[in-house]
Scaffold this active site. Sequence first.
Site, PDB file in Angstrom:
ATOM      1  N   HIS A  81     101.060  36.421 -24.078  1.00 14.51           N
ATOM      2  CA  HIS A  81     100.554  36.759 -22.755  1.00 14.51           C
ATOM      3  C   HIS A  81     100.346  35.503 -21.915  1.00 14.51           C
ATOM      4  O   HIS A  81     100.545  34.390 -22.405  1.00 14.51           O
ATOM      5  CB  HIS A  81      99.265  37.580 -22.865  1.00 14.51           C
ATOM      6  CG  HIS A  81      98.196  36.920 -23.677  1.00 14.51           C
ATOM      7  ND1 HIS A  81      98.030  37.152 -25.025  1.00 14.51           N
ATOM      8  CD2 HIS A  81      97.243  36.021 -23.346  1.00 14.51           C
ATOM      9  CE1 HIS A  81      97.016  36.439 -25.481  1.00 14.51           C
ATOM     10  NE2 HIS A  81      96.520  35.740 -24.483  1.00 14.51           N
ATOM     11  N   TYR A  97      96.755  38.423 -19.393  1.00 10.61           N
ATOM     12  CA  TYR A  97      97.594  39.504 -18.855  1.00 10.61           C
ATOM     13  C   TYR A  97      98.991  39.443 -19.470  1.00 10.61           C
ATOM     14  O   TYR A  97      99.519  38.357 -19.696  1.00 10.61           O
ATOM     15  CB  TYR A  97      97.668  39.432 -17.321  1.00 10.61           C
ATOM     16  CG  TYR A  97      96.304  39.684 -16.706  1.00 10.61           C
ATOM     17  CD1 TYR A  97      95.839  40.974 -16.503  1.00 10.61           C
ATOM     18  CD2 TYR A  97      95.447  38.619 -16.414  1.00 10.61           C
ATOM     19  CE1 TYR A  97      94.548  41.210 -16.019  1.00 10.61           C
ATOM     20  CE2 TYR A  97      94.163  38.848 -15.928  1.00 10.61           C
ATOM     21  CZ  TYR A  97      93.725  40.146 -15.729  1.00 10.61           C
ATOM     22  OH  TYR A  97      92.463  40.374 -15.271  1.00 10.61           O
ATOM     23  N   THR A  98      99.554  40.612 -19.753  1.00 12.40           N
ATOM     24  CA  THR A  98     100.912  40.690 -20.291  1.00 12.40           C
ATOM     25  C   THR A  98     101.819  41.339 -19.249  1.00 12.40           C
ATOM     26  O   THR A  98     101.572  42.489 -18.862  1.00 12.40           O
ATOM     27  CB  THR A  98     100.956  41.557 -21.573  1.00 12.40           C
ATOM     28  OG1 THR A  98      99.964  41.078 -22.483  1.00 12.40           O
ATOM     29  CG2 THR A  98     102.317  41.484 -22.236  1.00 12.40           C
ATOM     30  N   CYS A 252      94.455  46.732 -28.616  1.00 10.79           N
ATOM     31  CA  CYS A 252      94.015  46.068 -27.387  1.00 10.79           C
ATOM     32  C   CYS A 252      93.293  47.109 -26.535  1.00 10.79           C
ATOM     33  O   CYS A 252      93.827  48.200 -26.307  1.00 10.79           O
ATOM     34  CB  CYS A 252      95.216  45.485 -26.615  1.00 10.79           C
ATOM     35  SG  CYS A 252      94.743  44.399 -25.262  1.00 10.79           S
TER      36      CYS A 252
HETATM   37  C1  LIG Z   1      96.495  40.247 -24.462  1.00 12.88           C
HETATM   38  C2  LIG Z   1      95.845  40.962 -23.297  1.00 12.88           C
HETATM   39  C3  LIG Z   1      96.638  41.442 -22.287  1.00 12.88           C
HETATM   40  C4  LIG Z   1      96.080  42.128 -21.196  1.00 12.88           C
HETATM   41  N1  LIG Z   1      96.907  42.612 -20.237  1.00 12.88           N
HETATM   42  C5  LIG Z   1      96.395  43.233 -19.184  1.00 12.88           C
HETATM   43  C6  LIG Z   1      97.252  43.743 -18.145  1.00 12.88           C
HETATM   44  O1  LIG Z   1      98.479  43.603 -18.206  1.00 12.88           O
HETATM   45  N2  LIG Z   1      96.678  44.391 -17.103  1.00 12.88           N
HETATM   46  C7  LIG Z   1      95.311  44.558 -16.987  1.00 12.88           C
HETATM   47  O2  LIG Z   1      94.851  45.138 -15.991  1.00 12.88           O
HETATM   48  N3  LIG Z   1      94.482  44.072 -17.942  1.00 12.88           N
HETATM   49  C8  LIG Z   1      94.971  43.426 -19.024  1.00 12.88           C
HETATM   50  N4  LIG Z   1      94.119  42.928 -19.976  1.00 12.88           N
HETATM   51  C9  LIG Z   1      92.653  42.965 -19.731  1.00 12.88           C
HETATM   52  C10 LIG Z   1      92.242  41.735 -18.885  1.00 12.88           C
HETATM   53  O3  LIG Z   1      92.389  40.565 -19.662  1.00 12.88           O
HETATM   54  C11 LIG Z   1      90.794  41.770 -18.399  1.00 12.88           C
HETATM   55  O4  LIG Z   1      89.934  41.994 -19.482  1.00 12.88           O
HETATM   56  C12 LIG Z   1      90.521  42.838 -17.337  1.00 12.88           C
HETATM   57  O5  LIG Z   1      91.397  42.655 -16.227  1.00 12.88           O
HETATM   58  C13 LIG Z   1      89.080  42.769 -16.849  1.00 12.88           C
HETATM   59  O6  LIG Z   1      88.784  41.447 -16.455  1.00 12.88           O
HETATM   60  P1  LIG Z   1      87.795  41.148 -15.253  1.00 12.88           P
HETATM   61  O7  LIG Z   1      87.638  39.672 -15.146  1.00 12.88           O
HETATM   62  O8  LIG Z   1      88.219  41.857 -14.024  1.00 12.88           O
HETATM   63  O9  LIG Z   1      86.459  41.851 -15.717  1.00 12.88           O
HETATM   64  P2  LIG Z   1      85.192  41.104 -16.414  1.00 12.88           P
HETATM   65  O10 LIG Z   1      84.622  40.103 -15.483  1.00 12.88           O
HETATM   66  O11 LIG Z   1      85.602  40.632 -17.750  1.00 12.88           O
HETATM   67  O12 LIG Z   1      84.167  42.301 -16.573  1.00 12.88           O
HETATM   68  C14 LIG Z   1      83.205  42.584 -15.558  1.00 12.88           C
HETATM   69  C15 LIG Z   1      82.913  44.081 -15.497  1.00 12.88           C
HETATM   70  O13 LIG Z   1      84.116  44.817 -15.205  1.00 12.88           O
HETATM   71  C16 LIG Z   1      84.119  46.071 -15.861  1.00 12.88           C
HETATM   72  N5  LIG Z   1      85.196  46.127 -16.850  1.00 12.88           N
HETATM   73  C17 LIG Z   1      85.969  45.101 -17.253  1.00 12.88           C
HETATM   74  N6  LIG Z   1      86.854  45.494 -18.139  1.00 12.88           N
HETATM   75  C18 LIG Z   1      86.656  46.792 -18.345  1.00 12.88           C
HETATM   76  C19 LIG Z   1      87.284  47.746 -19.156  1.00 12.88           C
HETATM   77  N7  LIG Z   1      88.323  47.451 -19.939  1.00 12.88           N
HETATM   78  N8  LIG Z   1      86.825  49.028 -19.099  1.00 12.88           N
HETATM   79  C20 LIG Z   1      85.816  49.373 -18.299  1.00 12.88           C
HETATM   80  N9  LIG Z   1      85.182  48.485 -17.507  1.00 12.88           N
HETATM   81  C21 LIG Z   1      85.594  47.221 -17.532  1.00 12.88           C
HETATM   82  C22 LIG Z   1      82.796  46.172 -16.512  1.00 12.88           C
HETATM   83  O14 LIG Z   1      81.901  46.773 -15.637  1.00 12.88           O
HETATM   84  C23 LIG Z   1      82.438  44.714 -16.772  1.00 12.88           C
HETATM   85  O15 LIG Z   1      81.063  44.540 -16.976  1.00 12.88           O
HETATM   86  C24 LIG Z   1      94.665  42.298 -21.103  1.00 12.88           C
HETATM   87  C25 LIG Z   1      93.859  41.791 -22.127  1.00 12.88           C
HETATM   88  C26 LIG Z   1      94.418  41.140 -23.217  1.00 12.88           C
HETATM   89  C27 LIG Z   1      93.524  40.605 -24.299  1.00 12.88           C
END
Ligand SMILES: Cc1cc2nc3c(=O)[nH]c(=O)nc-3n(C[C@H](O)[C@H](O)[C@H](O)COP(=O)(O)OP(=O)(O)OC[C@H]3O[C@@H](n4cnc5c(N)ncnc54)[C@H](O)[C@@H]3O)c2cc1C
Length: 286
Positions: A81, A97-98, A252
């Site tokens: 990723h 992100y992937t 994941c």
């Molecule tokens: C290998 C890998 C690949 C990924 N690929 C993708 C991708 O292609 N597209 C994609 O959209 N994401 C993907 N993710 C998830 C991404 O990395 C983030 O975790 C996601 O976008 C949330 O990050 P943030 O900084 O916005 O939220 P954060 O700042 O981490 O979280 C803040 C708040 O957001 C809300 N929130 C965050 N995540 C979630 C959740 N999963 N469910 C419910 N509420 C949540 C909660 O209220 C949380 O307290 C991937 C993760 C991994 C490990």
Amino acid sequence: MDFEQLVALASSPAFIVTGGLILAGILFATVFSSGNRKVLKPTEWQEYPLVKKTQISPNTAIYRFSLPRESDILGLPIGKHISVSATIDGKEISRSYTPISNDEQKGSFDLLIKSYEKGNISRHFTTLKLGDNLRVKGPRGAFDYTPGLTGAFGMIAGGSGITPMYQIINAVLRNASDKTQVRLIYANVNEEDILLRSELDVLADAHPDRFKVFYVLNNPPAGWTGGVGFVSKDQIQTHLPASTHNAKILMCGPPPMLKAMKVHLDELQWPAPRTVSKLDDKVFLF
Ligand SMILES: Cc1cc2nc3c(=O)[nH]c(=O)nc-3n(C[C@H](O)[C@H](O)[C@H](O)COP(=O)(O)OP(=O)(O)OC[C@H]3O[C@@H](n4cnc5c(N)ncnc54)[C@H](O)[C@@H]3O)c2cc1C
Ligand SMILES: *[C@@H]1O[C@H](CO)[C@@H](O)[C@H](O)[C@H]1NC(C)=O
Ligand SMILES: *[C@@H]1O[C@H](CO)[C@@H](O)[C@H](O)[C@H]1NC(C)=O
């Protein structure tokens, strides 16, 4: 060698043919290596502009970023990723992100992003306007798919955790000689939340001998034939390969879901995953 010998050699057919081949080789290498220039750098942040945004639901969109040259590719091995970073409230934050585009896509790459109202980076995407840059680094991660890695994959994905699975599913199915079996359990809250559903269904229909998908919903609509509630131990036992097989579990999704899955997998005799997964682990967490 004197001058006359040199002239004789230079005009000999063997020399001309050899020279011609060398020139052709240089030309070939130039055209094809530049045609496949990989732009990602593992230790250096680089910026790519947003060139297209396709909204697919109120909180989800596909973002296309362009690479410097039309012939460039991202250069991301299957299973890896990228890191995306942004400065939010004066703090540098990065997330994984992937891409949903494959690594043969030239000149751009596509990210499918589900944005959370309170999410830092996922919300940052919604603020990008066409032409704005995204800061990216990679490849990242310990997973690196090559055919023969395992006999079968049992995948459990939640929400946007589908993208690492989607990349691997595509790589397996694209290769007709890859006999790896793939089973996916994909969990979401509502039916509208299921990402890449038509793409997954098309792949399952086209490759029924290698790929099957089982959807699970917290709030299923009337007449729903998939799973209901949270992913259960029974569903894992029914829809994924057994721990006694030459198989790997890939997961994941949101942390609470992963925590619950670890308990189910333990009861089904799968080894406990490490805090940071390695490629040869039976249970791999992205
Ligand atoms: C290998 C890998 C690949 C990924 N690929 C993708 C991708 O292609 N597209 C994609 O959209 N994401 C993907 N993710 C998830 C991404 O990395 C983030 O975790 C996601 O976008 C949330 O990050 P943030 O900084 O916005 O939220 P954060 O700042 O981490 O979280 C803040 C708040 O957001 C809300 N929130 C965050 N995540 C979630 C959740 N999963 N469910 C419910 N509420 C949540 C909660 O209220 C949380 O307290 C991937 C993760 C991994 C490990
Ligand atoms: C992300 O956002 C949340 C809530 O909006 C906040 O509490 C948190 O400190 C932010 N930063 C990180 C690194 O999660
Ligand atoms: C396709 O799968 C075969 C058999 O596993 C493998 O030898 C070959 O390298 C694969 N091709 C590609 C392009 O990955």
